[in-house]
Design a protein around this motif. Sequence first.
Motif, mmCIF file in Angstrom:
data_model
loop_
_atom_site.group_PDB
_atom_site.id
_atom_site.type_symbol
_atom_site.label_atom_id
_atom_site.label_comp_id
_atom_site.label_asym_id
_atom_site.label_seq_id
_atom_site.Cartn_x
_atom_site.Cartn_y
_atom_site.Cartn_z
ATOM 1 N N LYS A 135 -6.712 -24.480 -36.222
ATOM 2 C CA LYS A 135 -7.894 -24.462 -35.361
ATOM 3 C C LYS A 135 -9.028 -25.183 -36.075
ATOM 4 O O LYS A 135 -9.090 -25.228 -37.311
ATOM 5 C CB LYS A 135 -8.295 -23.054 -34.966
ATOM 6 N N ASP A 175 -7.526 -27.423 -29.913
ATOM 7 C CA ASP A 175 -8.535 -26.971 -28.969
ATOM 8 C C ASP A 175 -9.920 -27.402 -29.471
ATOM 9 O O ASP A 175 -10.325 -27.019 -30.568
ATOM 10 C CB ASP A 175 -8.464 -25.449 -28.846
ATOM 11 N N GLY A 235 -10.218 -22.802 -30.643
ATOM 12 C CA GLY A 235 -9.136 -21.829 -30.483
ATOM 13 C C GLY A 235 -7.914 -22.250 -31.288
ATOM 14 O O GLY A 235 -7.706 -23.429 -31.571
ATOM 15 N N THR A 257 -4.159 -23.238 -32.134
ATOM 16 C CA THR A 257 -3.091 -23.945 -31.445
ATOM 17 C C THR A 257 -1.853 -23.950 -32.333
ATOM 18 O O THR A 257 -1.940 -24.285 -33.518
ATOM 19 C CB THR A 257 -3.512 -25.409 -31.160
#
Length: 165
Positions: free
Chosen positions: A91, A109, A113, A115
């Motif tokens: 992230k 993201d 967020g 990933t």
Amino acid sequence: MKKIILSAMLCGGMLLGVANSGVAHAADKLTGTTTATATVAKGDVTLDVDNTASFANPQPLSADVKFDGANVGYTVTDYLRDTNGYTLSAKLTDTDATRTVMIGDTPLDPEGGATKVVTKDTDKTTNPKENLSLSVEYKGITEVKDYTTTIEWDLQKAQTQQFKE
């Protein structure tokens, strides 16, 4: 009688000489010391990730600037050898509306967020160092400077192997 005494002394001296010739004399070194170091790691599975990644060539300022070809090396070590696979997530720690970050074919993201970027389903997590390709693209930048992207990694081990009786 003198001959017997003389013979006995001569024979005794020879016997003492033979007996003394087998005695060890001072040696250079008769003892030694060895220090063994053993490291105990925290946890049973660890992740080691490169701290830095560099793109080889600077790019000129334009409407669309793309950097490809940086590698991030990582190693997952399973000390107990009981992990059946793992997932590695990444992230971004900051937001930048002009930036797109890709790990391999997976975009991260932009809002930060986590990933998933690597999923392994084998129990052989003691592989040598592996690499992930990194690319960063900027659209609409207007300033010439060094742009920094910081990626935070998270390793999740899969379920422990089930042993049959």
